[in-house]
Design a protein around this motif. Structure first.
Motif, PDB file in Angstrom:
ATOM      1  N   VAL A 171       0.707  -1.126  -0.089  1.00  0.00           N
ATOM      2  CA  VAL A 171       0.009  -0.053  -0.003  1.00  0.00           C
ATOM      3  C   VAL A 171       0.798   1.197   0.026  1.00  0.00           C
ATOM      4  O   VAL A 171       1.842   1.370   0.714  1.00  0.00           O
ATOM      5  CB  VAL A 171      -1.117  -0.072   1.383  1.00  0.00           C
ATOM      6  N   ASP A 172       0.563   2.106  -0.788  1.00  0.00           N
ATOM      7  CA  ASP A 172       1.133   3.639  -0.838  1.00  0.00           C
ATOM      8  C   ASP A 172       0.052   4.613  -0.673  1.00  0.00           C
ATOM      9  O   ASP A 172      -0.581   4.991  -1.793  1.00  0.00           O
ATOM     10  CB  ASP A 172       2.036   3.748  -2.208  1.00  0.00           C
ATOM     11  N   LEU A 173      -0.285   4.906   0.463  1.00  0.00           N
ATOM     12  CA  LEU A 173      -1.251   5.781   0.702  1.00  0.00           C
ATOM     13  C   LEU A 173      -1.525   7.298   0.331  1.00  0.00           C
ATOM     14  O   LEU A 173      -2.338   7.701  -0.232  1.00  0.00           O
ATOM     15  CB  LEU A 173      -1.847   5.804   2.238  1.00  0.00           C
ATOM     16  N   PRO A 174      -0.181   7.863   0.300  1.00  0.00           N
ATOM     17  CA  PRO A 174       0.237   9.129  -0.267  1.00  0.00           C
ATOM     18  C   PRO A 174      -0.302   9.127  -1.467  1.00  0.00           C
ATOM     19  O   PRO A 174      -0.856  10.250  -2.234  1.00  0.00           O
ATOM     20  CB  PRO A 174       1.398   9.395   0.071  1.00  0.00           C
ATOM     21  N   GLU A 175       0.068   8.031  -2.323  1.00  0.00           N
ATOM     22  CA  GLU A 175      -0.429   7.966  -3.727  1.00  0.00           C
ATOM     23  C   GLU A 175      -1.727   7.441  -4.151  1.00  0.00           C
ATOM     24  O   GLU A 175      -2.094   7.079  -5.146  1.00  0.00           O
ATOM     25  CB  GLU A 175       0.932   7.158  -4.431  1.00  0.00           C
ATOM     26  N   LEU A 176      -2.591   6.952  -3.016  1.00  0.00           N
ATOM     27  CA  LEU A 176      -3.758   6.492  -3.030  1.00  0.00           C
ATOM     28  C   LEU A 176      -3.816   5.186  -3.981  1.00  0.00           C
ATOM     29  O   LEU A 176      -4.637   5.126  -4.856  1.00  0.00           O
ATOM     30  CB  LEU A 176      -4.747   7.594  -3.651  1.00  0.00           C
ATOM     31  N   ARG A 177      -2.778   4.228  -3.699  1.00  0.00           N
ATOM     32  CA  ARG A 177      -2.618   3.316  -4.486  1.00  0.00           C
ATOM     33  C   ARG A 177      -2.375   1.999  -3.830  1.00  0.00           C
ATOM     34  O   ARG A 177      -1.555   2.404  -2.881  1.00  0.00           O
ATOM     35  CB  ARG A 177      -2.045   3.180  -6.004  1.00  0.00           C
ATOM     36  N   PHE A 178      -2.619   0.679  -4.254  1.00  0.00           N
ATOM     37  CA  PHE A 178      -2.053  -0.351  -3.708  1.00  0.00           C
ATOM     38  C   PHE A 178      -2.057  -1.478  -4.642  1.00  0.00           C
ATOM     39  O   PHE A 178      -2.629  -1.322  -5.772  1.00  0.00           O
ATOM     40  CB  PHE A 178      -2.982  -0.805  -2.486  1.00  0.00           C
ATOM     41  N   THR A 179      -1.258  -2.571  -4.494  1.00  0.00           N
ATOM     42  CA  THR A 179      -0.911  -3.755  -5.071  1.00  0.00           C
ATOM     43  C   THR A 179      -1.365  -5.044  -4.467  1.00  0.00           C
ATOM     44  O   THR A 179      -0.847  -5.313  -3.349  1.00  0.00           O
ATOM     45  CB  THR A 179       0.409  -3.889  -5.976  1.00  0.00           C
ATOM     46  N   LEU A 180      -2.149  -5.876  -5.377  1.00  0.00           N
ATOM     47  CA  LEU A 180      -2.241  -7.178  -4.686  1.00  0.00           C
ATOM     48  C   LEU A 180      -1.058  -8.145  -4.811  1.00  0.00           C
ATOM     49  O   LEU A 180      -0.760  -8.333  -6.045  1.00  0.00           O
ATOM     50  CB  LEU A 180      -3.490  -7.707  -5.058  1.00  0.00           C
ATOM     51  N   THR A 181      -0.238  -8.420  -3.657  1.00  0.00           N
ATOM     52  CA  THR A 181       1.078  -9.002  -4.171  1.00  0.00           C
ATOM     53  C   THR A 181       0.924 -10.381  -4.228  1.00  0.00           C
ATOM     54  O   THR A 181       1.775 -11.197  -5.050  1.00  0.00           O
ATOM     55  CB  THR A 181       2.227  -8.739  -2.771  1.00  0.00           C
ATOM     56  N   HIS A 182      -0.048 -11.053  -3.622  1.00  0.00           N
ATOM     57  CA  HIS A 182      -0.151 -12.636  -3.711  1.00  0.00           C
ATOM     58  C   HIS A 182      -1.450 -12.915  -3.061  1.00  0.00           C
ATOM     59  O   HIS A 182      -2.384 -11.970  -2.654  1.00  0.00           O
ATOM     60  CB  HIS A 182       0.887 -13.291  -2.881  1.00  0.00           C
ATOM     61  N   ARG A 183      -2.155 -14.056  -3.671  1.00  0.00           N
ATOM     62  CA  ARG A 183      -3.330 -14.232  -3.284  1.00  0.00           C
ATOM     63  C   ARG A 183      -3.661 -14.377  -1.763  1.00  0.00           C
ATOM     64  O   ARG A 183      -2.805 -15.050  -1.160  1.00  0.00           O
ATOM     65  CB  ARG A 183      -3.507 -15.945  -3.894  1.00  0.00           C
ATOM     66  N   PRO A 184      -4.812 -14.178  -1.267  1.00  0.00           N
ATOM     67  CA  PRO A 184      -4.906 -13.890   0.223  1.00  0.00           C
ATOM     68  C   PRO A 184      -5.046 -15.431   0.832  1.00  0.00           C
ATOM     69  O   PRO A 184      -5.747 -16.110   0.275  1.00  0.00           O
ATOM     70  CB  PRO A 184      -6.250 -13.014   0.615  1.00  0.00           C
TER      71      PRO A 184
END
Length: 204
Positions: A171-184
């Motif tokens: 998660v990069d909150l200041p940039e308002l984005r996130f990546t799903l790195t692997h299957r939960p």
């Protein structure tokens, strides 16, 4: 059909706070709603009642309809892993769930609204379907035209973020984005539900 009434009422029915907002209210009134709520003993519920309530808790937590939950169950039983864990993983992989988990929204209801109103993009393309299943490696962000809106300004400051970031998100909150790195994985997902009872409900 999805529930559209008071959300705290659902938490009181479920016996656990289902949203952040419900925590404070639930502490004040930890019994079921209604005239006879104080006299209700949840432990007296039969086996069917317990299984039904766990299924309802899962449905309410992710804000999905009965039909949607049944569809996810049908998908889960076709996968090689444990059906209950697969069901929770599918629900957690929904776009609305991850927008909430990443701290871009204060509740699952707000996350659904942000997506439906076109504020969210996946890999740079607008997605307005809350049930969209995000795949590992995909990046979710708030669209440029929406970033100055007050809810997202607050999100960028970490107002809605959990104390600990989910281990399957970058998660990069200041940039308002996130990546799903692997299957939960089930053990990584903080959901107050015993999915084995949900399995028993659908397998009866």
């Amino acid at each position: 059909m999805r529930y559209t009434g008071p959300k705290v009422r659902l938490s009181r029915r479920a016996g656990v706070p289902l949203t952040r907002k419900a925590v404070r209210y639930f502490e004040q009134r930890p019994y079921p709603p209604g005239e006879h709520g104080r006299k209700t003993n949840r432990r007296n519920a039969g086996d069917y009642g317990l299984r039904l309530m766990e299924k309802q808790k899962l449905r309410w937590y992710y804000d999905v309809s009965e039909r949607q939950l049944r569809r996810y169950w049908d998908l889960a039983v076709r996968k090689p892993g444990a059906s209950g864990a697969e069901l929770v993983t599918l629900l957690e992989s929904r776009l609305a769930s991850l927008v909430l988990r990443a701290g871009l929204a204060p509740s699952i209801y707000a996350a659904r609204q942000y997506i439906s109103h076109g504020h969210i993009a996946v890999d740079g393309r607008k997605v307005d379907i809350p049930s969209y299943l995000v795949k590992p490696g995909q990046t979710v962000s708030v669209r440029e035209r929406s970033r100055r809106m007050q809810p997202f300004v607050a999100a960028a400051e970490g107002v809605h973020a959990d104390e600990r970031t989910a281990p399957y998100l970058s998660v990069d909150l200041p940039e308002l984005r996130f990546t799903l790195t692997h299957r939960p994985e089930r053990e990584q997902i903080a959901v107050p539900v015993d999915e084995q009872l949900v399995v028993e409900f659908y397998s009866r």
